[in-house]
Design a protein around this motif. Structure first.
Motif, PDB file in Angstrom:
ATOM      1  N   GLU A  86     -44.984  79.192 -22.978  1.00  0.00           N
ATOM      2  CA  GLU A  86     -45.766  79.388 -21.754  1.00  0.00           C
ATOM      3  C   GLU A  86     -46.864  78.349 -21.581  1.00  0.00           C
ATOM      4  OE1 GLU A  86     -45.512  84.117 -20.755  1.00  0.00           O
ATOM      5  OE2 GLU A  86     -47.047  83.413 -22.108  1.00  0.00           O
TER       6      GLU A  86
ATOM      7  N   MET B 215     -58.066  75.849  11.278  1.00  0.00           N
ATOM      8  CA  MET B 215     -57.807  76.428   9.959  1.00  0.00           C
ATOM      9  C   MET B 215     -58.736  75.781   8.930  1.00  0.00           C
ATOM     10  SD  MET B 215     -54.250  76.501   7.958  1.00  0.00           S
ATOM     11  CE  MET B 215     -54.120  74.751   7.994  1.00  0.00           C
ATOM     12  N   LYS B 216     -59.339  76.584   8.126  1.00  0.00           N
ATOM     13  CA  LYS B 216     -60.262  75.982   7.162  1.00  0.00           C
ATOM     14  C   LYS B 216     -59.726  76.098   5.737  1.00  0.00           C
ATOM     15  CE  LYS B 216     -63.133  79.964   6.158  1.00  0.00           C
ATOM     16  NZ  LYS B 216     -64.323  80.582   5.842  1.00  0.00           N
ATOM     17  N   TYR B 217     -60.186  75.205   4.906  1.00  0.00           N
ATOM     18  CA  TYR B 217     -59.767  75.205   3.507  1.00  0.00           C
ATOM     19  C   TYR B 217     -60.928  75.657   2.636  1.00  0.00           C
ATOM     20  CZ  TYR B 217     -58.753  73.349  -1.140  1.00  0.00           C
ATOM     21  OH  TYR B 217     -58.570  73.227  -2.485  1.00  0.00           O
ATOM     22  N   THR B 218     -60.667  76.640   1.791  1.00  0.00           N
ATOM     23  CA  THR B 218     -61.701  77.132   0.892  1.00  0.00           C
ATOM     24  C   THR B 218     -61.348  76.752  -0.544  1.00  0.00           C
ATOM     25  OG1 THR B 218     -61.763  79.027   2.350  1.00  0.00           O
ATOM     26  CG2 THR B 218     -63.060  79.181   0.322  1.00  0.00           C
ATOM     27  N   PRO B 219     -62.019  75.779  -1.110  1.00  0.00           N
ATOM     28  CA  PRO B 219     -61.713  75.439  -2.507  1.00  0.00           C
ATOM     29  C   PRO B 219     -62.231  76.512  -3.444  1.00  0.00           C
ATOM     30  CG  PRO B 219     -63.449  74.019  -1.619  1.00  0.00           C
ATOM     31  CD  PRO B 219     -63.104  74.991  -0.540  1.00  0.00           C
ATOM     32  N   LYS B 220     -61.365  76.970  -4.297  1.00  0.00           N
ATOM     33  CA  LYS B 220     -61.760  78.008  -5.255  1.00  0.00           C
ATOM     34  C   LYS B 220     -61.078  77.729  -6.576  1.00  0.00           C
ATOM     35  CE  LYS B 220     -62.818  82.363  -2.991  1.00  0.00           C
ATOM     36  NZ  LYS B 220     -62.268  83.672  -2.612  1.00  0.00           N
ATOM     37  N   LEU B 221     -61.796  77.933  -7.659  1.00  0.00           N
ATOM     38  CA  LEU B 221     -61.193  77.753  -8.985  1.00  0.00           C
ATOM     39  C   LEU B 221     -60.620  79.078  -9.451  1.00  0.00           C
ATOM     40  CD1 LEU B 221     -63.255  75.623 -11.504  1.00  0.00           C
ATOM     41  CD2 LEU B 221     -60.966  75.221 -10.629  1.00  0.00           C
ATOM     42  N   LEU B 222     -59.468  79.001 -10.106  1.00  0.00           N
ATOM     43  CA  LEU B 222     -58.900  80.212 -10.683  1.00  0.00           C
ATOM     44  C   LEU B 222     -59.656  80.511 -11.973  1.00  0.00           C
ATOM     45  CD1 LEU B 222     -55.203  79.281 -10.119  1.00  0.00           C
ATOM     46  CD2 LEU B 222     -56.289  81.325  -9.228  1.00  0.00           C
ATOM     47  N   THR B 223     -60.098  81.758 -12.104  1.00  0.00           N
ATOM     48  CA  THR B 223     -60.907  82.075 -13.275  1.00  0.00           C
ATOM     49  C   THR B 223     -60.056  82.455 -14.479  1.00  0.00           C
ATOM     50  OG1 THR B 223     -61.114  84.220 -12.243  1.00  0.00           O
ATOM     51  CG2 THR B 223     -63.013  82.744 -12.098  1.00  0.00           C
ATOM     52  N   LYS B 224     -58.905  83.051 -14.195  1.00  0.00           N
ATOM     53  CA  LYS B 224     -58.084  83.551 -15.302  1.00  0.00           C
ATOM     54  C   LYS B 224     -56.715  82.884 -15.231  1.00  0.00           C
ATOM     55  CE  LYS B 224     -56.295  87.856 -15.977  1.00  0.00           C
ATOM     56  NZ  LYS B 224     -56.035  88.627 -14.830  1.00  0.00           N
ATOM     57  N   ASN B 225     -56.190  82.479 -16.383  1.00  0.00           N
ATOM     58  CA  ASN B 225     -54.857  81.882 -16.382  1.00  0.00           C
ATOM     59  C   ASN B 225     -53.818  82.987 -16.529  1.00  0.00           C
ATOM     60  OD1 ASN B 225     -52.626  80.341 -16.576  1.00  0.00           O
ATOM     61  ND2 ASN B 225     -53.365  79.042 -18.243  1.00  0.00           N
ATOM     62  N   VAL B 226     -53.067  83.238 -15.448  1.00  0.00           N
ATOM     63  CA  VAL B 226     -52.097  84.343 -15.494  1.00  0.00           C
ATOM     64  C   VAL B 226     -50.758  83.882 -16.064  1.00  0.00           C
ATOM     65  CG1 VAL B 226     -53.131  85.564 -13.581  1.00  0.00           C
ATOM     66  CG2 VAL B 226     -51.322  83.918 -13.133  1.00  0.00           C
ATOM     67  N   ASN B 227     -50.598  82.589 -16.236  1.00  0.00           N
ATOM     68  CA  ASN B 227     -49.282  82.101 -16.658  1.00  0.00           C
ATOM     69  C   ASN B 227     -49.098  82.002 -18.162  1.00  0.00           C
ATOM     70  OD1 ASN B 227     -48.005  81.858 -14.181  1.00  0.00           O
ATOM     71  ND2 ASN B 227     -49.096  79.963 -13.740  1.00  0.00           N
ATOM     72  N   THR B 228     -50.127  82.352 -18.907  1.00  0.00           N
ATOM     73  CA  THR B 228     -49.963  82.355 -20.355  1.00  0.00           C
ATOM     74  C   THR B 228     -50.336  83.724 -20.904  1.00  0.00           C
ATOM     75  OG1 THR B 228     -52.196  81.495 -20.562  1.00  0.00           O
ATOM     76  CG2 THR B 228     -50.423  79.899 -20.681  1.00  0.00           C
TER      77      THR B 228
ATOM     78  N   HIS C 141     -56.894  78.665   4.207  1.00  0.00           N
ATOM     79  CA  HIS C 141     -55.928  78.455   3.119  1.00  0.00           C
ATOM     80  C   HIS C 141     -56.634  78.019   1.838  1.00  0.00           C
ATOM     81  CE1 HIS C 141     -55.226  74.008   2.802  1.00  0.00           C
ATOM     82  NE2 HIS C 141     -55.868  74.040   3.948  1.00  0.00           N
TER      83      HIS C 141
END
Lengths: 150, 269, 109
Positions: A89, B1-14, C22
């Protein structure tokens, strides 16, 4: 006895070296993801008005990552038992994020990357029958530079 | 349309499972299952198949193995055969035609092959000093025949081969690792067997010579030659010489076997 | 934040809705393997052909898991729909299925 000792030491080296590399890589990925956050990357064709576009070009990014000996063995054992291969993964996650980041860095100066596609290929080694262990991820999209900021 | 930059806090893929924990669970599970199958199949062979193998099959199996060992009738071989024949006379219930073979090999080793063939390595003969201790070694090998260990060992070896080849395939290090672990289980089995046949050999020595002088000589000599650490014999197929000497001495004491005069070994050149 | 189900489409829009915001790329991946029994059965089945039920199930489960992981990312970003979803399969290891789902997280009204 010697075989076993060699195997165990490879396993230990693989485990510790693999952990350190992975930790470092994730740290760098997170840093660069934060830095390149202002550049939106989308999978759709969200084309701005034609008269706003200054230039558009194809951007690509690729990355090949291999896993350590320990995880390879772990994956091999998991293959016998079945279930989620957690060993792979992080490998795939790292390769994908890295490839996307490289694509983004190629698009520096543009305002959006549209129609992003991600391809994954595995590189089989010729030495062992099921030469598992490395993946190549290739990300590509169209970068669009606007005449004025979005 | 607006773009909202956001960081992912948690990694769901591992997954969050610790790799060492997963490794322990997987290794434990797979090894456990393998050992179970191995032991069950091994015992099935030992108790069901091996006792039913006819002597004729055993004989032809023996010829298969003997191809590797030179059969050459020297005075030395005849002398050794004489010692063996004396022992066999006192060995009940045997229908096999026992034969001695001498292998020109500096290793200290002796083997019992199917069909009643006993192979003695030259290295072992060079180290033996009295007829009595050689008789003890031969008695030990005869014990293997009496218990049919030579066939049982083959059977379990076959199970091991089939298990590792079909189930695990060729998965580089993994097969090696699992095979090593299985071989260690096998060695614990065989140490028990070796003790069993040491006992057999001792009783045969007493029956043939009416005393047990020299029974422990050979193992004592080996022990002095290569003083090994306490763990070096843990995974070996045979118990350590020290353990064998202790075990035999205990048996001699409890059976109150007499110790007589040793006959020196008189090997013709 | 909208707690209801996240809408998935594989076109550039959600028909009948307007995209107001988005959030960029979201992705979900998983890699799974079947135990050795299924693998052996499958290789036997290869001789006579036909559906490999064990593997169909494996891929289906993996795809569902990859999708739900992608949806999880979209939730983290505060989106309520994912447009232009793409699925990709790769064989990273023998006997294991690697499923990858990705799309663009958006908020619709």
């Amino acid at each position: 006895m010697l075989d076993l000792a060699l195997f165990l030491s490879l396993l230990t080296i693989g485990y510790f070296a693999g952990r350190v590399t992975e930790h470092r890589h994730y740290k760098s990925i997170l840093l660069r993801e934060k830095a390149s956050l202002r550049l939106p990357t989308v999978t759709s064709n969200m084309l701005p008005e034609v008269d706003q576009i200054a230039k558009s070009f194809l951007v690509t990014g690729s990355c090949v990552i291999s896993i350590d000996y320990f995880k390879r063995i772990l994956a091999g054992l998991r293959n016998i038992m079945g279930g989620r291969m957690t060993a792979y993964e992080t490998l795939i996650d790292r390769a994908r994020r890295e490839a996307i980041l490289r694509m983004k860095y190629e698009a520096l100066g543009s305002h959006i990357i549209v129609n992003t596609r991600v391809e994954t290929a595995s590189i089989f080694s010729s030495t062992s029958q099921n030469g598992i262990g490395s993946v190549e991820v290739f990300a590509y999209g169209t970068a669009i530079k606007l005449k004025k900021t979005l | 349309m607006k773009y909202t930059p956001k960081l992912l806090t948690k990694n769901v893929n591992t997954s969050t499972t610790h790799p060492l924990r997963e490794f322990a669970i997987l290794t434990g599970g797979i090894l456990g299952a393998l050992i179970l199958v191995y032991v069950l199949l091994g015992f099935a062979l030992e108790w069901v198949v091996v006792p039913r193998i006819p002597q004729s099959v055993e004989r032809s199996l023996g010829e298969l193995f003997l191809g590797n060992y030179a059969v050459e009738d020297s005075p030395e071989r005849q002398y050794l055969q004489g010692i063996l024949d004396r022992l066999v006379e006192h060995e009940p219930s045997q229908t096999l035609d026992y034969q001695i073979h001498v292998e020109e090999n500096p290793m200290v080793n002796a083997m019992a092959l199917p069909g009643g063939h006993i192979v003695l390595y030259q290295g072992l003969l060079d180290r033996v000093e009295s007829e009595n201790e050689l008789a003890m070694i031969l008695g030990h090998e005869l014990g293997h025949f009496a218990e049919r260990h030579h066939l049982k060992g083959l059977g379990r070896g076959l199970v091991l081969l089939v298990l590792s080849a079909t189930l695990l395939g060729d998965q580089s290090g993994i097969t090696q690792f699992l095979q090593d672990s299985l071989a260690r289980v096998e060695s614990r089995f065989s140490q028990r067997q070796e003790q069993q046949v040491d006992e057999f050999g001792l009783h045969l020595l007493q029956k043939t010579y009416h005393h047990v002088a020299g029974a422990t000589d050979f193992f004592e000599r080996i022990q002095k030659e290569e003083p090994e650490g306490p763990l070096s014999y843990f995974f070996a197929s045979h118990p350590s010489p020290a353990n064998r000497v202790d075990f035999l001495n205990e048996l001699i004491a409890s059976a109150q076997y007499p110790i007589g005069e040793k006959t020196p070994l008189d090997l013709p050149e | 934040m909208n707690e209801s189900a996240i809408l998935l489409t594989n076109i550039d829009s959600v028909p009948g809705k307007t995209i107001v915001e988005h959030f960029g790329l979201v992705q979900g991946a998983t890699i799974r393997a079947k135990h050795i029994g299924t693998d052996t059965l499958a290789s036997l089945k290869n001789i006579i052909g036909g559906e490999l039920k064990g593997y169909t199930k494996l891929l289906q489960e993996s795809r569902e898991e990859a999708t739900s992981r992608m949806i999880e990312q979209a939730r983290q970003l505060g989106a309520n729909a994912i447009i232009n979803v793409r699925f990709a399969t790769s064989s990273v290891a023998k006997g294991a299925a690697e499923l990858f789902a990705y799309g663009t997280a958006v908020r619709i009204e």
